[in-house]
Motif scaffolding. Structure first.
Motif, PDB file in Angstrom:
ATOM      1  N   THR A   1       0.858  -1.188   0.000  1.00 38.54           N
ATOM      2  CA  THR A   1       0.000   0.000   0.000  1.00 38.54           C
ATOM      3  C   THR A   1       0.893   1.237   0.000  1.00 38.54           C
ATOM      4  O   THR A   1       2.124   1.139   0.087  1.00 38.54           O
ATOM      5  N   VAL A   2       0.252   2.372  -0.036  1.00 40.08           N
ATOM      6  CA  VAL A   2       0.981   3.644  -0.036  1.00 40.08           C
ATOM      7  C   VAL A   2       1.915   3.740   1.173  1.00 40.08           C
ATOM      8  O   VAL A   2       3.020   4.277   1.081  1.00 40.08           O
ATOM      9  N   TRP A   3       1.484   3.166   2.295  1.00 41.08           N
ATOM     10  CA  TRP A   3       2.315   3.258   3.502  1.00 41.08           C
ATOM     11  C   TRP A   3       3.541   2.338   3.410  1.00 41.08           C
ATOM     12  O   TRP A   3       4.608   2.694   3.906  1.00 41.08           O
ATOM     13  N   ASP A   4       3.377   1.199   2.772  1.00 42.44           N
ATOM     14  CA  ASP A   4       4.541   0.315   2.579  1.00 42.44           C
ATOM     15  C   ASP A   4       5.557   0.992   1.666  1.00 42.44           C
ATOM     16  O   ASP A   4       6.761   0.950   1.911  1.00 42.44           O
ATOM     17  N   ARG A   5       5.039   1.611   0.622  1.00 41.43           N
ATOM     18  CA  ARG A   5       5.967   2.260  -0.327  1.00 41.43           C
ATOM     19  C   ARG A   5       6.660   3.447   0.329  1.00 41.43           C
ATOM     20  O   ARG A   5       7.821   3.741   0.063  1.00 41.43           O
ATOM     21  N   PHE A   6       5.924   4.135   1.196  1.00 42.96           N
ATOM     22  CA  PHE A   6       6.513   5.264   1.918  1.00 42.96           C
ATOM     23  C   PHE A   6       7.673   4.761   2.786  1.00 42.96           C
ATOM     24  O   PHE A   6       8.761   5.355   2.805  1.00 42.96           O
ATOM     25  N   LYS A   7       7.439   3.654   3.440  1.00 45.29           N
ATOM     26  CA  LYS A   7       8.466   3.069   4.303  1.00 45.29           C
ATOM     27  C   LYS A   7       9.690   2.677   3.464  1.00 45.29           C
ATOM     28  O   LYS A   7      10.831   2.938   3.846  1.00 45.29           O
ATOM     29  N   ALA A   8       9.412   2.072   2.319  1.00 46.10           N
ATOM     30  CA  ALA A   8      10.509   1.616   1.454  1.00 46.10           C
ATOM     31  C   ALA A   8      11.334   2.790   0.917  1.00 46.10           C
ATOM     32  O   ALA A   8      12.480   2.609   0.509  1.00 46.10           O
ATOM     33  N   GLN A   9      10.758   3.972   0.918  1.00 46.96           N
ATOM     34  CA  GLN A   9      11.470   5.154   0.409  1.00 46.96           C
ATOM     35  C   GLN A   9      12.383   5.790   1.460  1.00 46.96           C
ATOM     36  O   GLN A   9      13.117   6.725   1.160  1.00 46.96           O
ATOM     37  N   GLN A  10      12.301   5.307   2.698  1.00 46.20           N
ATOM     38  CA  GLN A  10      13.095   5.958   3.757  1.00 46.20           C
ATOM     39  C   GLN A  10      14.553   5.555   3.685  1.00 46.20           C
ATOM     40  O   GLN A  10      14.827   4.390   3.399  1.00 46.20           O
ATOM     41  N   PRO A  11      15.513   6.388   3.939  1.00 41.94           N
ATOM     42  CA  PRO A  11      15.311   7.821   4.179  1.00 41.94           C
ATOM     43  C   PRO A  11      15.123   8.562   2.861  1.00 41.94           C
ATOM     44  O   PRO A  11      15.839   8.277   1.897  1.00 41.94           O
ATOM     45  N   GLN A  12      14.177   9.476   2.847  1.00 40.63           N
ATOM     46  CA  GLN A  12      13.959  10.231   1.604  1.00 40.63           C
ATOM     47  C   GLN A  12      15.053  11.279   1.434  1.00 40.63           C
ATOM     48  O   GLN A  12      15.671  11.716   2.406  1.00 40.63           O
ATOM     49  N   CYS A  13      15.256  11.670   0.173  1.00 37.22           N
ATOM     50  CA  CYS A  13      16.384  12.548  -0.157  1.00 37.22           C
ATOM     51  C   CYS A  13      16.320  13.882   0.594  1.00 37.22           C
ATOM     52  O   CYS A  13      15.355  14.642   0.458  1.00 37.22           O
ATOM     53  N   GLY A  14      17.347  14.137   1.376  1.00 34.17           N
ATOM     54  CA  GLY A  14      17.399  15.359   2.180  1.00 34.17           C
ATOM     55  C   GLY A  14      17.475  16.618   1.325  1.00 34.17           C
ATOM     56  O   GLY A  14      16.879  17.645   1.653  1.00 34.17           O
ATOM     57  N   PHE A  15      18.189  16.533   0.206  1.00 35.06           N
ATOM     58  CA  PHE A  15      18.287  17.714  -0.668  1.00 35.06           C
ATOM     59  C   PHE A  15      16.908  18.044  -1.247  1.00 35.06           C
ATOM     60  O   PHE A  15      16.486  19.195  -1.293  1.00 35.06           O
TER      61      PHE A  15
ATOM     62  N   SER B   1      -6.161   6.871   1.331  1.00 35.00           N
ATOM     63  CA  SER B   1      -6.669   5.494   1.458  1.00 35.00           C
ATOM     64  C   SER B   1      -7.421   5.050   0.203  1.00 35.00           C
ATOM     65  O   SER B   1      -8.252   4.149   0.266  1.00 35.00           O
ATOM     66  N   GLN B   2      -7.096   5.638  -0.945  1.00 32.49           N
ATOM     67  CA  GLN B   2      -7.826   5.311  -2.177  1.00 32.49           C
ATOM     68  C   GLN B   2      -7.624   3.865  -2.628  1.00 32.49           C
ATOM     69  O   GLN B   2      -8.398   3.342  -3.422  1.00 32.49           O
ATOM     70  N   GLU B   3      -6.578   3.207  -2.123  1.00 31.55           N
ATOM     71  CA  GLU B   3      -6.364   1.803  -2.516  1.00 31.55           C
ATOM     72  C   GLU B   3      -7.293   0.867  -1.740  1.00 31.55           C
ATOM     73  O   GLU B   3      -7.536  -0.267  -2.167  1.00 31.55           O
ATOM     74  N   MET B   4      -7.767   1.343  -0.606  1.00 32.14           N
ATOM     75  CA  MET B   4      -8.537   0.473   0.305  1.00 32.14           C
ATOM     76  C   MET B   4      -9.855  -0.051  -0.279  1.00 32.14           C
ATOM     77  O   MET B   4     -10.209  -1.210  -0.039  1.00 32.14           O
TER      78      MET B   4
END
Ligand code: NFS
Length: 635
Positions: A25-39, A315-318
């Protein structure tokens, strides 16, 4: 599964289902993106030309300029206004589409559409200076559409966009014209931003940001005409009672979600569903078709027809995970590409409809105004076919749904107030602001973001403000949050409103035969419908003989993320309003830009951005702004 992602219980129930089915889900992908680019987060990464990408070292040790010599201030300002341009382009493209449809109706084409609100058409024509005597509705529609389309094509830079100047206070229009930020042409304002930010052009952050203000006012123009012309074609919303959250999906119906932004198609899908309801029943669905909404398309049909809202942006995927959504029909904007992947795990048909918004995995049914009904029928047939593939064992509909009283257009609000004072409907509102029963007004707008717990900021800030007698308005996914969490009900008013606010909402509700108060949060519509709130604010300001920046009115976008929201926020600031952001904008890599947005703009236009990620502190800060404005008015 960790539940800190959303306070929505329906989401909490379905996240384990996603996990079990190996669905990201969007939250899993968000987690997988960590750490996001500081610049990127600071806005100091420049990808405008292929000598780059360049980035400025925020700690001052590494490079302070890109290869071309652009420093952090130039880079941050350029990045920001390119976002504003994209937002303005999106809203106004939607507006252009509606204006074109109105033009077609005026020409006698596009048979699926007609003018549903003649009074509004007359009123819009009058505002735009169009003479209507002796003309029939079709002629007036065509002229209104033509004048609106002129706001996209005028080449004389001395003549401002008519939808902008005719809808704000005179002082505001003059101020913005004097600053050189009043657009004369929506498309030209967008193109100007793209050209001035091309490599080797505008490098002065102040000048660049002024270009951003102009883009935001082009956005305002596009939003305003989108809302008003949609009302002409589809009717001006009036209060109705409906419901929100995933519990609106029905096991014994063919469920179709309409998602995106433009009501041109979803309106006709609703019409067609009524026409063809028997076909759905024949296919075995006892309750026929059940149309539910997501994001702003959902809001448009919710406001006008009481169509229940399934969920808001994040939550549009839900709805697909409920196993009972047969089709999701999408038009434009805020549609996650992941839907095309997730729907593969279920029977749901994902249907794209616009030539500019196709998604891998989706079935495309091209929508045109001329053949709108044919497209709608084809979509319903696809939904029936999908329904036959539904696996009853996989159905998991979270039984959460809240009542939502919606449909508070400016006209509906004035209409409700007129029951208290037919000659002067705004007087009761003003009297109660002056006597302190209502301390001020807050407009909640904007999206959800993975950067915050879904819906939490909206709910916490709203409760705090309501307890302090602030009248609450909402649009877009903010309104979605309030409707899902039961804040658009009379019960919420009784539970959360301060005594003064409760008395006023009760007086208005009783006068309108509601046997109780108005809901705690008034649903004013989709994001383009922020202009509905502005129109009420302009009327109040004109009555008080002051400009918008003097009103005890604040805007809060506590979970904002989209480029459209950047444009709307900047537009609110340009109109003189203090605008709270609960997520950190990607500008903090430049001290100059940050200072301009959060402080210096106040001197220039009266409005500024107030950034506060903590909802409690944000509420306190918004209350102090309201207090300060009241002092300024001597009340
Ligand atoms: Ni607004 Fe509507 Fe929602 Fe944000 Fe997207 S749906 S136009 S941009 S996410 S509020």
């Amino acid at each position: 599964m960790n539940f800190k992602f959303s306070i929505d219980r329906a989401v909490q129930q379905l996240l384990p289902v996603a996990e079990k089915n190996n669905i990201q889900t969007v939250w899993d992908r968000f987690k997988a993106q960590q750490p996001q680019c500081g610049f990127g987060k600071l806005g100091v990464c420049c990808r405008i030309c292929w000598k780059g990408p360049c980035r400025v070292d925020p700690f001052g040790n590494g490079p302070q300029r890109g290869v071309c010599g652009a420093d952090a201030h130039t880079i941050v300002a350029r990045n920001l206004i390119r976002g504003i341009a994209a937002g303005a382009a999106s809203h106004s493209d939607h507006g252009r589409h509606i204006a074109m449809a109105l033009f077609e109706v005026g020409e006698g084409h596009a048979s699926a559409y007609k003018i549903k609100d003649e009074a509004k058409l007359q009123q819009v024509a009058k505002r735009l200076g169009i003479k209507t005597d002796g003309k029939n509705l079709q002629q007036i529609a065509k002229e209104v559409a033509t004048v609106s389309l002129d706001d996209f094509s005028r080449q004389n830079a001395k003549v401002p966009c008519q939808w902008a100047v005719s809808t704000m206070t005179k002082e505001r229009a003059e101020k913005l014209s004097n600053l050189g930020v009043m657009p004369h042409n929506i498309d030209a304002a967008v193109a100007e931003i793209m050209s001035r930010t091309h490599v080797g052009c505008d490098a002065d952050p102040v000048n660049i940001l002024l270009g951003g203000l102009k883009g935001a006012l082009a956005d305002y123009t596009g939003m305003y005409l989108s809302t008003e012309l949609s009302d002409v074609l589809f009717g001006t919303p009036q209060p109705s009672v409906t419901s929100a959250n995933l519990g609106v999906i029905k096991e014994n119906a063919i469920n179709i979600a309409v998602h995106g932004h433009n009501p041109l198609l979803s309106e006709i899908v609703c019409d067609a569903a009524l026409l063809l309801n028997d076909a759905a029943k024949k296919a075995g669905a006892a309750e026929g078709f059940n149309i539910v909404g997501i994001c702003c398309t959902g809001t448009e049909v919710m406001m006008r027809h009481g169509v229940p809202l399934a969920t808001n942006y994040l939550s549009q995927e839900m709805p697909i995970l409920t196993g009972a959504l047969d089709a999701m029909v999408v038009d434009v904007q805020c549609i996650m590409p992941s839907l095309g992947v997730i729907k593969e795990c279920f029977h749901t048909e994902l249907i794209t409809t616009m030539p500019t918004t196709k998604i891998p995995g989706a079935t495309h049914v091209e929508f045109t105004e001329e053949k709108a009904m044919d497209a709608a029928k084809q979509i319903l047939e696809l939904a029936i076919e999908a329904y036959q593939r539904r696996d009853p064992k996989r159905i998991n509909i979270p039984q959460y749904k809240e009542t939502a009283v919606v449909g508070f257009s400016a006209e509906a609000i004035i209409g409700a107030l007129s029951k208290l004072n037919p000659e002067d409907p705004l007087k009761p509102l003003l009297d109660n602001i002056v006597n302190g029963n209502i301390q001020g007004i807050a407009l909640f707008a904007g999206c959800n973001s993975t950067n915050v717990v879904q819906d939490q900021n909206f709910i916490e800030i709203a409760k705090r403000l309501a307890a302090n007698n602030v009248l609450l308005l909402a649009t877009g996914c903010g309104a979605g949050a309030f409707s899902k969490h039961g804040l658009m009900t009379q019960e919420a008013t009784l539970k959360y409103a301060g005594e003064g606010l409760k008395a006023v909402l009760t007086a208005i509700g009783e006068a309108n035969g509601l046997n109780g108060p108005l809901p705690l949060v008034l649903h004013m519509g989709s994001c383009v419908d922020n202009t509905r709130a502005i129109s009420v604010a302009v009327a109040v300001a004109q009555k008080l003989g002051v400009d918008l920046n003097k009103l005890p009115l604040v805007v809060s976008a506590p979970e904002t993320m989209s480029e459209k929201a950047m444009a709307i926020g900047t537009c609110a600031v340009s109109l003189g309003l203090t605008t709270h952001l609960g997520t950190i904008p990607q500008v903090t890599g430049s001290k100059v830009v940050t200072e301009i947005l959060t402080d210096k703009l106040k001197d220039l236009v009266g409005g500024y951005f107030l950034v506060e990620t903590d909802p409690e502190k944000a509420a306190e800060k918004l209350l102090s702004v309201i207090e300060e404005k009241r002092k300024g008015l001597n009340i």
